[in-house]
Structures are given as structure tokens and as C-alpha cells.
Design an enzyme around this catalytic site. Structure first.
Site, PDB file in Angstrom:
ATOM      1  CD  GLU A 253      -1.917   2.253   1.598  1.00 28.50           C
ATOM      2  OE1 GLU A 253      -1.677   3.155   0.746  1.00 28.50           O
ATOM      3  OE2 GLU A 253      -1.967   2.449   2.804  1.00 28.50           O
ATOM      4  CB  CYS A 287      -1.212   6.955   1.523  1.00 30.74           C
ATOM      5  SG  CYS A 287      -2.558   6.061   2.358  1.00 30.74           S
TER       6      CYS A 287
END
Length: 486
Positions: A253, A287
Site C-alpha cells: 500500500e 497516503c
């Protein structure tokens, strides 16, 4: 007062084999807040020894007992919210609202892991042979290597280990050098108190200069059977390459270059509020943070004026103060990196609408740019700081083309008062996540979380997390003796 922490191996707090330590710096004060053991490859071997030894017993623990442990850990985490917020402020410059959000979501991830531990797992197959029962059975893989980042330390520290443990695996986690307590040792403390057996979760902290060597030793150990990493795309490429070299599945990720698209039928005031949150929560160090605001031509003037005014009013500075919205970045170096992105963009023709200038230590002002040209580094690179760009678009095709003009593909937001219109645009975006009539930052423990392209692959969350850290086996049981041709 400086705290001191050691490694967690086999249920015991132990120093690094070398005796070395590393400093954990408070980004706001610039002072040493904690000293942690600086583990090396030999400590990785000790931790994998412990995890490998604990695996058979943990895999045999009943799902109901695993569920009990996770639920107890979630309650303990909720009860320690103040302690967690203090740790996050000192290690990562986290504001109070961001820290409490971390606590709540991390506790939710533990509760989702509890549910997953007792959920049905596997399928009954329609076998071709008469009298044969076919089964697809999911079983734990063994030792899992986990890499937990600093920016959402409780959320991502818990997420790195919850699904692997719920599936019956044991874990060795290497937390970030910027938040080794919050995303590693504190999480382990909570699970230990909840009753997690010794050796099931092991934590190896390290000095920054040893990070590559420690990570490679962990991934390369033949007893490690799966890897998960959350962090930058740059480091993710290295981790993915190492895992592939050793033929190990890896869940990555990584970063994002996320857009909020404000369509012509949007409520401008709602769009401004949503975008400010999506850009500046945790000083843009998520993110999922919105790097780009794409606004329809008919709304861009009004949106830009209102958005810029609200950004200019955001309180910045000391993360311990309840009114602070934009706290420090994780380090003074990170603040200088953001300032360099701004300077490069302005030098190449971008317009500075608010913010900019030199950072104050690790604190960089909330900054808005427009007219950023393609040759500017910021056009392509993830900002990962309190910085956003505004661009106008003419129609849906133009908006989609701008949003997809990136190697990343993590998340997006589409602001509109027409859900059908928003969904039509959302379906055309190349991201793993899209939120219609909302901004880019959202996370729910039961939902599939992840991106594709340079934002990584694989999914955390719910049953997808369990599937990522388990093997599917085909088993058959013949009710009568089969016949053979010879």
C-alpha cells in the site's frame, strides 16, 4: 523526560544484540523524546526464531479465543487514547484530533479482526467424481513480515498485523524509525496485555542507517512466508523486488497523487470544507491526502477565493494545542522538501495563492498553488505535506483526463449534488477507491483498501485482508474406494 524501549522478542523486552540504540526525535521541539534499541540482522533472526516457534500453537488456538484477545485489545486501546495521543504528538507531530481518529479506527480494525477470526473460511466444491467431497480450505501461511509507517502510526501499525494474526499467522514487525513506539511497541504492549501469547508478535526497531539491511534480512529469511508494506512508492518498489526475488507474496500500500474533482453541479461551500479536510488533515501526510483540486470552469473563481481564505485561517504549530489544525511535519527535512517543491513550481510559472516561504523547523505553512506546469516536480510527485494545487477543467472528459494523468492510483473524491453524475465520473477514474460527494481521506476496517499502478497492489480490510495472509488448499474426501484403470 526521555523514555527507553527495547526490542520485543518472544514476549520479552530485550536489548539489541549489538547493544546499540537509536534516538527518536520530537519533530516540533527537535529534542530526543525516546531511545529505542537499534536492532540488526541478528535480531531479525532471533525474532523470526520466536515467531516460527510460536506459529504451531497460535495456528491451533480456537477462533473464539483469538476473537476474545482482539476485542480485549480494542477496549484497551480505547482506554489508552490519551497516552496514545501523547506518543503520537511527540513522535510524529500529530494533532489531537488526528491522534484520536487513529485510536478509534485502530480499535475498529481490531474489532474487525475479531469478527474475521470467527467468520466462515473456505468453500464446499462440486466434485466431478461421485461420492467425493471437495473442499477449498484457507489456512495460515506461517510467519509474516510487516512494515509499519509513521504517518498514521496506530491505524497502520495495527493494520499491518491484525489480519495476519487473525488468520492464524505469527508476525515480525519492523516499525518506522520515525515512530517506533506508536506504530510498533505501543501496539504490541496493548496486545500483550490483552493476552496475546509470547512470540506471536515480535517487534524489531532499528537505527535509520540500518533500515535497508534489517528489511532485507527479514524478507530473505526462508521461514517468512508473506510480506506486507505500507509506505512510499520508492521504498515499496524495493520491498516488492526483494519479495519477488524470494518468491514471497507481498501486499503493498503505497503513495498517491489524489484528486478531488468539483463538478459543475457541486455545492461550493461543501466542496471547500471537504477539500480543506482532505488536503490538510495531519498536515497532508496521509497516503490518501488530496494533492490536486480539479474544479469546473464555472465554479473555479468562487471556489478558489473561498478555499484560499479558509486555508489562510488554519491554526498551525504546536500539535499539543487543541486548536492546532496544521501541526509539524515528521521532520525539519520533510518541511524543507515541501518548501523546495513550492519554490520549484513557482520558479517554473505557478502562482502562489497562500502560504509558501521558509518553514519554521518542521512546521510548513498551509500552501495553495494554481497554474502548476507539467515540468514542475510537484505536478507529478506526491506532496505529502500541507500543499495543494488548483486547476480548472471544462467538462467531464477533461476532469477525468487530468485526474488520471499520474502513475498513481489510490483514491479520489468527486463533489457533486447529483449522485448519478458523480458515479458516472467515478467509474472512469483509475483508482482503487473513489468517494462520491466526499473528499479523498476515508477508511473503514471492513472495506477493501488499496490502490493499483504505482500505488501498490493487494487489499487490506475485511475478508480481503484474511485472504491476503492465508493459503487456499484443495482437499478431497472419497466416501467410497475409487476405481483405477490399472
Amino acid at each position: 523526560m526521555t523514555i527507553t524501549r527495547e526490542l520485543l522478542i518472544g514476549g520479552k523486552d530485550v536489548p539489541a544484540a549489538s547493544g546499540r540504540t537509536a534516538e527518536d526525535i520530537d519533530p516540533f521541539t527537535g529534542e530526543v523524546w525516546a531511545t529505542v534499541a537499534a536492532g540488526g540482522p541478528e535480531d531479525i533472526t532471533r525474532a523470526v526464531d520466536a515467531a516460527h516457534g510460536a506459529f504451531p500453537q497460535w495456528a491451533a488456538v480456537s477462533p473464539a479465543e483469538r476473537r476474545r484477545i482482539f476485542l480485549a485489545a480494542a477496549d484497551l486501546l480505547d482506554a489508552r487514547a490519551e497516552q496514545a495521543a501523547d506518543i503520537m504528538a511527540h513522535e510524529a507531530g500529530a494533532t489531537r484530533p488526528w491522534a484520536y481518529f487513529n485510536v478509534g479506527l485502530a480499535a475498529g480494525i481490531l474489532r474487525e479482526a475479531a469478527a474475521a477470526a470467527t467468520a466462515p473460511r473456505g468453500e464446499v466444491l462440486n466434485a466431478q467424481e461421485e461420492g467425493v467431497l471437495g473442499l477449498a480450505v484457507r489456512e495460515p501461511v506461517g510467519v509474516v513480515a510487516a512494515f509499519a509507517p509513521w504517518n498514521a502510526p496506530l491505524i497502520l501499525g495495527v493494520r499491518a498485523i491484525a489480519a495476519p494474526l487473525a488468520a492464524g499467522n505469527t508476525v515480525v514487525v519492523k516499525p518506522s524509525e520515525d515512530a517506533p513506539v506508536a506504530c510498533g511497541l505501543f501496539v504490541a504492549d496493548v496486545l500483550r496485555e490483552a493476552g496475546l501469547p509470547d512470540g506471536v508478535l515480535n517487534v524489531v526497531t532499528n537505527a535509520r542507517e540500518d533500515a535497508a539491511e534489517v528489511a532485507e534480512a527479514l524478507i530473505a529469511d526462508p521461514r517468512v512466508r508473506a510480506v506486507n508494506f505500507t509506505g512510499s512508492t520508492e521504498v515499496g518498489r524495493i520491498v516488492g523486488t526483494l519479495a519477488a526475488r524470494h518468491l514471497k507474496p507481498v501486499l503493498l500500500e503505497l503513495g498517491g497523487k489524489n484528486s478531488v474533482i468539483v463538478l459543475a453541479d457541486a455545492d461550493v461551500d461543501h466542496a471547500v470544507d471537504a477539500a480543506v479536510f482532505g488536503v490538510f488533515m495531519n498536515a497532508g501526510q496521509i497516503c490518501m491526502s488530496a494533492d490536486r483540486l480539479l474544479v469546473h470552469d464555472s465554479l473555479v473563481e468562487e471556489f478558489t477565493a473561498k478555499f484560499t481564505a479558509k486555508v489562510a485561517s488554519l491554526p498551525a504549530g504546536d500539535p499539543s494545542q487543541p486548536q492546532t489544525v496544521v501541526g509539524p511535519l515528521v521532520s525539519a527535512g520533510s518541511a524543507r522538501r515541501v518548501a523546495a517543491l513550492v519554490k520549484d513550481a513557482v520558479d517554473k510559472g505557478a502562482t502562489l495563492l497562500t502560504g509558501g516561504g521558509e518553514p519554521d523547523g518542521a512546521v510548513h505553512p498551509a500552501t495553495v498553488l494554481s497554474g502548476v506546469p507539467r515540468e514542475a516536480e510537484l505536478y507529478h510527485s506526491e506532496a505529502f505535506g500541507p500543499l495543494v494545487t488548483i486547476a480548472a477543467f471544462a467538462d467531464d472528459d477533461d476532469a477525468v483526463a487530468l485526474a488520471n494523468d499520474t502513475e498513481h492510483g489510490l483514491t479520489a473524491g468527486v463533489i457533486t449534488e447529483n449522485a448519478t453524475h458523480g458515479l458516472a465520473v467515478a467509474r472512469r477514474l483509475r483508482t482503487g477507491i473513489v468517494h462520491v460527494n466526499d473528499q479523498t481521506v476515508a477508511d473503514e476496517p471492513q472495506a477493501p483498501f488499496g490502490g493499483f499502478q504505482a500505488s501498490g497492489y493487494g487489499r487490506f480490510g475485511g475478508r480481503w485482508g484474511i485472504e491476503a495472509f492465508s493459503n487456499t488448499r484443495w482437499l478431497t474426501v472419497a466416501a467410497k474406494q475409487p476405481r483405477y484403470p490399472f
